[in-house]
Design an enzyme around this catalytic site. Structure first.
Site, PDB file in Angstrom:
ATOM      1  N   HIS A  24      89.089 -14.084 -36.293  1.00 42.47           N
ATOM      2  CA  HIS A  24      89.595 -15.367 -36.771  1.00 42.47           C
ATOM      3  C   HIS A  24      90.649 -15.160 -37.869  1.00 42.47           C
ATOM      4  O   HIS A  24      91.661 -15.843 -37.895  1.00 42.47           O
ATOM      5  CB  HIS A  24      88.444 -16.224 -37.318  1.00 42.47           C
ATOM      6  CG  HIS A  24      87.372 -16.509 -36.300  1.00 42.47           C
ATOM      7  ND1 HIS A  24      87.029 -17.787 -35.929  1.00 42.47           N
ATOM      8  CD2 HIS A  24      86.575 -15.687 -35.564  1.00 42.47           C
ATOM      9  CE1 HIS A  24      86.059 -17.742 -35.020  1.00 42.47           C
ATOM     10  NE2 HIS A  24      85.763 -16.476 -34.796  1.00 42.47           N
ATOM     11  N   ASP A 129      90.249 -23.166 -39.326  1.00 44.26           N
ATOM     12  CA  ASP A 129      89.321 -22.780 -38.276  1.00 44.26           C
ATOM     13  C   ASP A 129      88.285 -23.892 -38.163  1.00 44.26           C
ATOM     14  O   ASP A 129      87.858 -24.443 -39.172  1.00 44.26           O
ATOM     15  CB  ASP A 129      88.647 -21.473 -38.693  1.00 44.26           C
ATOM     16  CG  ASP A 129      88.003 -20.778 -37.522  1.00 44.26           C
ATOM     17  OD1 ASP A 129      88.550 -19.753 -37.098  1.00 44.26           O
ATOM     18  OD2 ASP A 129      86.950 -21.257 -37.041  1.00 44.26           O
ATOM     19  N   TRP A 355      87.507 -14.068 -27.082  1.00 43.87           N
ATOM     20  CA  TRP A 355      88.693 -14.751 -26.556  1.00 43.87           C
ATOM     21  C   TRP A 355      89.982 -14.006 -26.876  1.00 43.87           C
ATOM     22  O   TRP A 355      90.894 -13.950 -26.060  1.00 43.87           O
ATOM     23  CB  TRP A 355      88.753 -16.207 -27.022  1.00 43.87           C
ATOM     24  CG  TRP A 355      89.912 -16.941 -26.397  1.00 43.87           C
ATOM     25  CD1 TRP A 355      90.928 -17.573 -27.050  1.00 43.87           C
ATOM     26  CD2 TRP A 355      90.190 -17.113 -24.997  1.00 43.87           C
ATOM     27  NE1 TRP A 355      91.808 -18.124 -26.151  1.00 43.87           N
ATOM     28  CE2 TRP A 355      91.386 -17.843 -24.877  1.00 43.87           C
ATOM     29  CE3 TRP A 355      89.543 -16.698 -23.821  1.00 43.87           C
ATOM     30  CZ2 TRP A 355      91.947 -18.178 -23.650  1.00 43.87           C
ATOM     31  CZ3 TRP A 355      90.110 -17.031 -22.598  1.00 43.87           C
ATOM     32  CH2 TRP A 355      91.289 -17.758 -22.522  1.00 43.87           C
ATOM     33  N   ASN A 356      90.075 -13.401 -28.052  1.00 51.40           N
ATOM     34  CA  ASN A 356      91.278 -12.624 -28.373  1.00 51.40           C
ATOM     35  C   ASN A 356      91.491 -11.515 -27.362  1.00 51.40           C
ATOM     36  O   ASN A 356      92.586 -11.328 -26.846  1.00 51.40           O
ATOM     37  CB  ASN A 356      91.146 -11.951 -29.742  1.00 51.40           C
ATOM     38  CG  ASN A 356      91.587 -12.853 -30.864  1.00 51.40           C
ATOM     39  OD1 ASN A 356      92.156 -13.912 -30.632  1.00 51.40           O
ATOM     40  ND2 ASN A 356      91.314 -12.437 -32.072  1.00 51.40           N
ATOM     41  N   SER A 357      90.424 -10.776 -27.078  1.00 55.97           N
ATOM     42  CA  SER A 357      90.543  -9.664 -26.138  1.00 55.97           C
ATOM     43  C   SER A 357      90.910 -10.180 -24.760  1.00 55.97           C
ATOM     44  O   SER A 357      91.751  -9.607 -24.075  1.00 55.97           O
ATOM     45  CB  SER A 357      89.238  -8.876 -26.074  1.00 55.97           C
ATOM     46  OG  SER A 357      88.981  -8.285 -27.322  1.00 55.97           O
ATOM     47  N   GLN A 377      81.252 -15.552 -25.245  1.00 52.04           N
ATOM     48  CA  GLN A 377      81.664 -14.489 -24.331  1.00 52.04           C
ATOM     49  C   GLN A 377      81.167 -14.646 -22.886  1.00 52.04           C
ATOM     50  O   GLN A 377      81.933 -14.389 -21.951  1.00 52.04           O
ATOM     51  CB  GLN A 377      81.289 -13.129 -24.922  1.00 52.04           C
ATOM     52  CG  GLN A 377      82.013 -12.885 -26.239  1.00 52.04           C
ATOM     53  CD  GLN A 377      81.333 -11.870 -27.138  1.00 52.04           C
ATOM     54  OE1 GLN A 377      80.452 -11.136 -26.696  1.00 52.04           O
ATOM     55  NE2 GLN A 377      81.716 -11.832 -28.407  1.00 52.04           N
TER      56      GLN A 377
HETATM   57  C1  NAG Z   1      96.341 -15.652 -29.730  1.00 48.25           C
HETATM   58  O1  NAG Z   1      96.100 -14.810 -28.666  1.00 48.25           O
HETATM   59  C2  NAG Z   1      96.692 -13.550 -28.790  1.00 48.25           C
HETATM   60  C3  NAG Z   1      96.625 -12.883 -27.489  1.00 48.25           C
HETATM   61  O2  NAG Z   1      97.746 -13.240 -26.795  1.00 48.25           O
HETATM   62  C4  NAG Z   1      95.983 -12.813 -29.861  1.00 48.25           C
HETATM   63  O3  NAG Z   1      96.452 -11.481 -29.966  1.00 48.25           O
HETATM   64  C5  NAG Z   1      96.265 -13.536 -31.116  1.00 48.25           C
HETATM   65  O4  NAG Z   1      95.528 -12.992 -32.165  1.00 48.25           O
HETATM   66  C6  NAG Z   1      96.038 -15.014 -31.047  1.00 48.25           C
HETATM   67  N1  NAG Z   1      96.881 -15.583 -32.038  1.00 48.25           N
HETATM   68  C7  NAG Z   1      96.608 -16.711 -32.604  1.00 48.25           C
HETATM   69  C8  NAG Z   1      97.509 -17.187 -33.653  1.00 48.25           C
HETATM   70  O5  NAG Z   1      95.641 -17.326 -32.292  1.00 48.25           O
END
Ligand code: NAG
Ligand code: NAG
Length: 459
Positions: A24, A129, A355-357, A377
């Site tokens: 986050h 957030d 979600w980032n991954s 997840q």
């Molecule tokens: C959004 O998603 C990307 C993956 O494309 C991730 O690397 C990134 O941390 C995220 N960025 C934001 C601002 O949420």
């Protein structure tokens, strides 16, 4: 004309309020850089420790862009920072709770801070957030302030949860049953997370790090009146920097340079998962038996204070490193995930499906071996494997209590990296990636939504 726009923007300040967990902190820092690139002043507020963590682990961001962000360290009480428990049957990092509870004390200093800068600005935009809603509730008392929720979660997962919470008032078509939320977190954490519901009503809109190209249906669901009322919803992702900035040349990138194209499976379970010695042993043996190239980032989950002392260094099976020399590499420190996924030698990603991954893998066109561990997840895993069809499951969520055996790992890795099925999945992943990347370019749907969000907050 331009100077008028610049002046208007100069009278708007954005205050970012991240939630203190790596996935986050990093996201809101990226969003900060992105908004700042439009010439808007951005303040990033949090405890000294967590601000330091965000800056220390920048991923793919240019230090010159970071230098434009105004960091403010605000006081929170000292908190205990226990190690994670790798043997727990619930994988959620409940050991982080003390740091989160301490962060609730940011409410007072943030309220004071908002009042202080609001007097010199035409408008204050707080982007927080969702979990920090209790902390920014005093936005309601500052007449020239508006707040927006930034959601570090997929709209598929979020819409399904909201839909269940409000009693499934309309039908959603799904080919498969949604994975249950059972075992996704602990009761204490649920209670903590529920604190936000009393304070979300004051927000002016929602921003998601996703692209309509992949999640349009679910973005529309979340934009329904039953859910957001008259608030606006923007899907502005994926917000990876267009050109990844190399902060340092990690040894694993040099190693990747020497491997064949798309020959390596990258294994990482993010910053919130600790595996037991037994699980690590099975995974190691499974990788070895698969005979595929691998790059394995083996770390324990973060502590509440990542600068606080030693972390466990899990044992690998005897002789494993020697036997897999040349075939695989194990990394024990912080690894540059976006760069690894973007590397031409990387051909698969065994992931917990944070979600980032997921979105990093989607953007880079890397197919996923999904092994969900907790939180959102299991549903993210369903989204990538069943809906996007760019991955396969390591094991069903209903079997979460059972040990994943080496033979299962071997099988999944072979299917993904060395089978006709794997080739089909990779083709699909590459198609999806191309469409998603296009959506972030000029004229693309994500870029348009980002521009529309920026014009909205500076209106
Ligand atoms: C959004 O998603 C990307 C993956 O494309 C991730 O690397 C990134 O941390 C995220 N960025 C934001 C601002 O949420
Ligand atoms: C986890 O279990 C192993 C044995 O299975 C034990 O050696 C280890 O100390 C335990 N770790 C913790 C943190 O309880």
């Amino acid at each position: 004309m331009l100077s008028i726009i610049m002046e208007e923007k100069a009278q708007v300040a954005v205050i970012m309020v991240p939630f203190p967990a790596q996935g986050h902190l990093n996201q809101l820092l990226q969003l900060s850089c992105l908004i700042s690139s439009y010439g808007i002043r951005v303040h990033y507020v949090g405890s000294a420790t967590h601000n330091r963590q965000a800056k220390f682990r920048i991923n793919g961001l240019n230090p010159l862009d970071i230098a434009k962000i105004h960091f403010h360290d605000l006081p929170i009480p000292a908190f205990v920072s226990p190690p994670p428990n790798p043997n727990s049957s619930i994988k959620f990092p409940a050991h982080l709770l003390p740091s989160w509870i301490a962060s609730l004390n940011l409410r007072q200093p943030i309220a004071e801070y908002l009042r202080e800068i609001s007097s010199s600005m035409r408008k204050i935009i707080v982007i927080h957030d969702t979990l920090m809603a209790p902390v920014v509730q005093d936005v309601a008392t500052v007449s020239n302030a508006e707040s927006y929720v930034f959601n570090c979660i997929s709209t598929f997962t979020e819409s399904s949860r909201v839909w269940e919470r409000i009693g499934k008032p309309f039908p959603i078509r799904l080919q498969k049953e949604l994975p249950s939320m059972e075992g996704c977190t602990t009761d204490e954490v649920k209670e903590f997370a529920a604190l936000r519901f009393n304070h979300l009503g004051i927000r002016a809109g929602d921003v998601y790090n996703t692209s309509r190209v992949i999640e349009g249906t679910y973005v529309d669901l979340l934009a329904r009146e039953e859910i957001v009322g008259s608030r606006k919803v923007w899907a502005v992702g994926p917000i990876l920097p267009f050109k990844l900035y190399s902060n340092s040349l990690h040894q694993c990138l040099e190693w990747l340079d020497k491997q064949g194209p798309k020959s390596v499976i990258y294994i990482s379970f993010g910053t919130t998962v600790s595996m037991s010695d037994e699980e690590i042993k099975e995974l190691a043996l499974g990788l070895e038996q698969s005979k595929q190239n691998f790059l394995w980032v083996l770390r324990d989950a973060d502590k509440g204070d990542v600068f606080d002392g030693e972390v466990r260094r899990a044992e690998l099976p005897e002789g494993f490193v020697e036997r897999t020399r040349g075939v695989g590499m194990v990394v024990r420190d912080w690894a540059p995930e976006p760069e690894i996924l973007a590397h031409p030698s990387t051909g698969g990603f065994m992931s917990h499906c944070g979600w980032n991954s997921c979105i990093e893998s989607i953007t880079m066109g890397v197919p996923i071996a999904a092994w969900p561990m907790h939180s959102d997840q299991p549903r993210n895993a369903m989204f990538t494997t069943d809906i996007l069809k760019i991955g396969i499951l390591v094991r069903e969520w209903t079997k979460q209590g059972e040990l994943v055996k080496a033979s299962m790992i071997e099988n999944v890795v072979r299917r993904l990296m060395a089978s006709d099925e794997g080739i089909e999945i990779r083709k699909k992943a590459e198609e999806v990636a191309a469409a998603v990347r296009m959506s972030t370019e000029a004229g693309g749907v994500s870029r348009n939504e980002l521009d529309s969000f920026i014009s909205h907050i500076t209106r």
